[in-house]
Design an enzyme around this catalytic site. Sequence first.
Site, PDB file in Angstrom:
ATOM      1  N   ASP A 171       0.796  -1.226   0.000  1.00 22.33           N
ATOM      2  CA  ASP A 171       0.000   0.000   0.000  1.00 22.33           C
ATOM      3  C   ASP A 171       0.825   1.271   0.000  1.00 22.33           C
ATOM      4  OD1 ASP A 171      -2.479  -1.252  -0.173  1.00 22.33           O
ATOM      5  OD2 ASP A 171      -2.580  -1.574   1.982  1.00 22.33           O
ATOM      6  N   TYR A 187     -10.138  -1.156   1.454  1.00 24.91           N
ATOM      7  CA  TYR A 187      -9.927  -1.231   2.902  1.00 24.91           C
ATOM      8  C   TYR A 187      -9.687   0.133   3.524  1.00 24.91           C
ATOM      9  CZ  TYR A 187     -10.097  -6.093   4.354  1.00 24.91           C
ATOM     10  OH  TYR A 187     -10.543  -7.336   4.717  1.00 24.91           O
TER      11      TYR A 187
END
Length: 753
Positions: free
Chosen positions: A376, A461
């Site tokens: 990420d 998420y």
Amino acid sequence: MNVKTVLILLGLALATIFALVCVLLTRGRAPSICQHLLPEQEDTKDDQSLVFADLTPEEMVQVVRYLQENLGVQLVDASGAKPSDNCIASVDLQVPAKAEVLRFLDGGGARPPREALAVLYFGNQPDPNVTEYVVGPLPTPGYHRDVTVQKYGGKVPYHRRPVTGKEYMDINALIQRELKKAQHFLTACCESDGTDLAILTTAPRGFKSGDRKTWFVLFHNVAGSGYYLLPVGLEVLVDHRDLHVSRWQLQKVFYNGQYFASTGDLEREFVAGMLDVVRFKQTKADAVLGSMRPRRPPDSLSPLHFEPQGPRYRVRDNRITFQGWSIAFGMNPNSGPRLFDIRYRGERIVYELSLQEALALYGSNCPGGMSTRYLDGSFGIGRFAYELVRGLDCPYTATYMDRHYLVESDTPKTNQNSLCIFEHDSAVPLRRHFSDSQSFYYGGLRKNTLVIRTISTLINYDYIWDFMFHGSGAMEVRVHATGYISTSFLHHRGTDYGNRVGPHTLGTMHLHHMHYKVDLDVDGQLNSLETQDMEYEFIKDPWSMQNTVERPYLHRERLEREDEAAFPLNGPMPRYLSFTSPNPNKWGHPRSYRIQIISFAGKHLPINSSMERSISWGRYQLAVTRRKEEEPTSTSIYNQNDPWTPTVAFADFINNETITNEDLVAWISVGFLHVPHAEDVPNTVTVGNGVGFFLRPYNYFDEDPSVDSPDSVYFSSEQDTGACGANPLACLPPTAACAPRLPPFSFGGFLNL
């Protein structure tokens, strides 16, 4: 009836009338507004923390202008740049070297020059590459130097660059053109012409260095709801390595367990009646799987957090002070939240505490899911920390701070109110005792904690990043995962890789692993690593020598080298592990801080995997190394798109150097395995999905430092517990009987999308 009786009755009547009048006069009157008191005074060196401060928008603009005028090449705004262009990808703070900072903070030395780190993509060159420049001094730049080779040992190949928003737009356009070749199929399967389907990237992009081939997964896109739960079964592989967009190609198509060479082949199979098609019908937004729209009207208000006398912490620029704590805070647009110069009672405990990376690794029997390993940091953990919702993401009365970044644009952007600070009453005592023998008394202290929070939304998420500071001198780092699960189309033996959570939706198993850097300076820079654990010894009882006693004893060990201090993920680790100072406390023990990890991580990628070295930090739940300026981070944003030849490989940091009386860094991995289930719809809940670690004083002090807290409570059986002077809790009714100052609700979090 005598006169005395009459007077008594008359007096009672007057008193009753007076009481009724008071009730009538006060009925409906709003409580007074809480009066805020000034928090504790700060020291006079407050501006020293600015050495760690994130760049201001004005500084970012100056760096961009300087590069445009001094590099001697044409720079295109990254928001519209093609792969064959030169552009400024990002500008962030260049954190000064630790030695320079400490000379300034502790030794009265000169303030280090303020500098920026600029990342540039050079696509319009004979040898396209990624180059990093340090630019300074700010606010008026006058020099730049190429630090790429110094940092990485060579040039950064161009194919390692993160994918830009413009590149995604061009890929989506290619996919849409290809979908037009399968219109009959799309009408039958999805009641769609393809333009209303959502397209989700996977990563990494291929199987070897130099590849830039990405599987994209298609979903039903229902406005106002999470499309991640609605895969249509169609996935496409796009080769987008070429610098010229016109040469990009769709190389493979997957649908419902079958592979095709092109969308044209898929269409021909469908028209010939050779394709098993699962037919979807369009669904209203409020009835779609995964809708977050409320199903019931609002009810009574929930409890409200507020400070009757105002915040007891103080925020000035990038520095927070609270009951002995002092913290400098910031945000890296890639790796996210970072804290510096964390002090308690004036003593530095941690020089740097920063998030490094967040990995999400998936399993599936669909190509997109089975190949996904999101790193990420390459997408932007800090960049995608959007505005927090007041009263839900953080307490309504928290302090909210803006964060600025310059990524994929020549113009800075602001995520307003994207970091919050608040004091949290944990509703559990920090410590307490009720004495029911000898003497009778009660003593205790509420567990009030300073919290620094930000929340990153990384595609599906949402990660809640918390940094917490306790009255006992302990620090707590915690992350919760929520948001939507990522899913695959359910076909064949899909439940080998997760659970069915919808008519055609497989909640795919995955793991979340996060990595942190903790540069502890416990009572100075020179520390060692000590472990303690319990063992049993069998002895004869010394008073009779006739019976056996199983006596636990403490096994202490000083770890001497890095290899000893690298603890494999999910392997055994001593229960007590501390950074120790050469200096003792009052009782003769080394002043220490203990690392306590709370995690239930999944299995690390097998070491024989071709991409494992890019995430080799995940081999260890804890690794302690000597601090080196040339090892500032455990990973790189370039590892995502070339994990097979990682730009930074953490495993190389561990080379068995001595770690006794050295400046040490603890690298900590936490995480959890997530097997999605029905209750993950619409969202994964935070309950049970939080992991982290503590940094706890261990013989650092001579006693628990919270004994000095002004919040301490003590009263004995001989005191009037209802008296404010004897019991601070008795002061609450008069001092807290006021209305909190609630600012009007506002939200601008959709502005930068």
